[in-house]
Scaffold this active site. Sequence first.
Site, PDB file in Angstrom:
ATOM      1  N   ASN A  53     -40.217   3.813   7.022  1.00  0.00           N
ATOM      2  CA  ASN A  53     -40.179   5.028   6.202  1.00  0.00           C
ATOM      3  C   ASN A  53     -39.779   6.203   7.090  1.00  0.00           C
ATOM      4  O   ASN A  53     -40.003   6.185   8.296  1.00  0.00           O
ATOM      5  CB  ASN A  53     -41.568   5.292   5.591  1.00  0.00           C
ATOM      6  CG  ASN A  53     -41.571   6.498   4.676  1.00  0.00           C
ATOM      7  OD1 ASN A  53     -40.630   6.701   3.891  1.00  0.00           O
ATOM      8  ND2 ASN A  53     -42.601   7.337   4.762  1.00  0.00           N
ATOM      9  N   HIS A  88     -40.376  10.370   7.344  1.00  0.00           N
ATOM     10  CA  HIS A  88     -41.257  11.424   6.816  1.00  0.00           C
ATOM     11  C   HIS A  88     -40.921  12.744   7.511  1.00  0.00           C
ATOM     12  O   HIS A  88     -40.764  12.773   8.737  1.00  0.00           O
ATOM     13  CB  HIS A  88     -42.727  11.050   7.057  1.00  0.00           C
ATOM     14  CG  HIS A  88     -43.664  12.069   6.508  1.00  0.00           C
ATOM     15  ND1 HIS A  88     -43.940  12.167   5.156  1.00  0.00           N
ATOM     16  CD2 HIS A  88     -44.353  13.071   7.107  1.00  0.00           C
ATOM     17  CE1 HIS A  88     -44.774  13.174   4.959  1.00  0.00           C
ATOM     18  NE2 HIS A  88     -45.043  13.740   6.127  1.00  0.00           N
ATOM     19  N   ASP A  91     -48.195   7.312   4.724  1.00  0.00           N
ATOM     20  CA  ASP A  91     -47.591   7.877   5.942  1.00  0.00           C
ATOM     21  C   ASP A  91     -48.414   7.562   7.194  1.00  0.00           C
ATOM     22  O   ASP A  91     -48.615   8.439   8.046  1.00  0.00           O
ATOM     23  CB  ASP A  91     -47.430   9.408   5.786  1.00  0.00           C
ATOM     24  CG  ASP A  91     -46.539   9.763   4.599  1.00  0.00           C
ATOM     25  OD1 ASP A  91     -45.607   8.998   4.304  1.00  0.00           O
ATOM     26  OD2 ASP A  91     -46.788  10.801   3.971  1.00  0.00           O
TER      27      ASP A  91
HETATM   28  C1  GRF Z   1     -36.812  13.291   2.977  1.00  0.00           C
HETATM   29  O1  GRF Z   1     -37.216  14.558   3.431  1.00  0.00           O
HETATM   30  C2  GRF Z   1     -37.688  12.216   3.555  1.00  0.00           C
HETATM   31  O2  GRF Z   1     -38.172  12.507   4.827  1.00  0.00           O
HETATM   32  C3  GRF Z   1     -38.831  12.185   2.570  1.00  0.00           C
HETATM   33  O3  GRF Z   1     -38.245  12.397   1.307  1.00  0.00           O
HETATM   34  C4  GRF Z   1     -37.019  13.123   1.483  1.00  0.00           C
HETATM   35  C5  GRF Z   1     -35.944  12.304   0.856  1.00  0.00           C
HETATM   36  O4  GRF Z   1     -34.698  12.960   0.882  1.00  0.00           O
HETATM   37  N1  GRF Z   1     -39.557  10.927   2.661  1.00  0.00           N
HETATM   38  P1  GRF Z   1     -33.381  12.145   0.550  1.00  0.00           P
HETATM   39  O5  GRF Z   1     -33.585  11.527  -0.839  1.00  0.00           O
HETATM   40  O6  GRF Z   1     -33.199  11.097   1.597  1.00  0.00           O
HETATM   41  O7  GRF Z   1     -32.291  13.164   0.554  1.00  0.00           O
END
Ligand code: GRF
Length: 203
Positions: free
Chosen positions: A105, A107, A143
């Site tokens: 993931n 974050h 997370d």
């Molecule tokens: C990103 O900021 C990611 O870190 C978080 O959700 C957002 C997703 O953005 N988990 P995208 O859909 O990849 O543009």
Amino acid sequence: MRLGILISGRGSNFEAIANSIARGNLDAGIAIVISNRANAAGLEIARERGLPVRVIPSQGLDREAYDALLVDELRTHEVELVCLAGFMRLLSAHFVRAFPDRVLNIHPSLLPAFPGLDAQRQAFEHGVKITGCTVHFVDEFLDSGPILMQSAVPVLDSDTVETLSARILAQEHAIYSKSIQLVAEGRVTIEGRRVRIREEDVS
Ligand code: GRF
């Protein structure tokens, strides 16, 4: 390495991964893009690129039943590494066990600071001077899994949540592909909470 990408929205991290592959910087292929939302903008990006796409709505299903559908779909496409890219659902232990140490993931904070939603705003409002982003392995908690890579982003006096988020996002795009490449090269091992990255072979 066959990737399964799970999205819920914009899909910019997914797009960055696809771009890294197209440029030859990431030795992987996208086997399937799955969204839990039919209106996720990232689906359009996937379709334009001719990638296999699947919408699996979660309405009316409990977590285990939903995750079983996800696992089936990912297995059908012989996915070896699952990449959550803005996927707005917590995954069950059942899902995590189906892909042991094979779910990543991204974050938008330096975990364990500011888990959960709106992490950039949480950091901004807390007044931290440095925030950033984290690529981590996924467990069944929010997370919380072992950390593979982080990138620090300073908070400037002139920042708004939006300008800060944009600089964090640029770092997200950079470190997600790098992290996936390390896994694809077999250089990553997890020892408890610590993730070790073997030096690159220089032969
Ligand atoms: C990103 O900021 C990611 O870190 C978080 O959700 C957002 C997703 O953005 N988990 P995208 O859909 O990849 O543009």
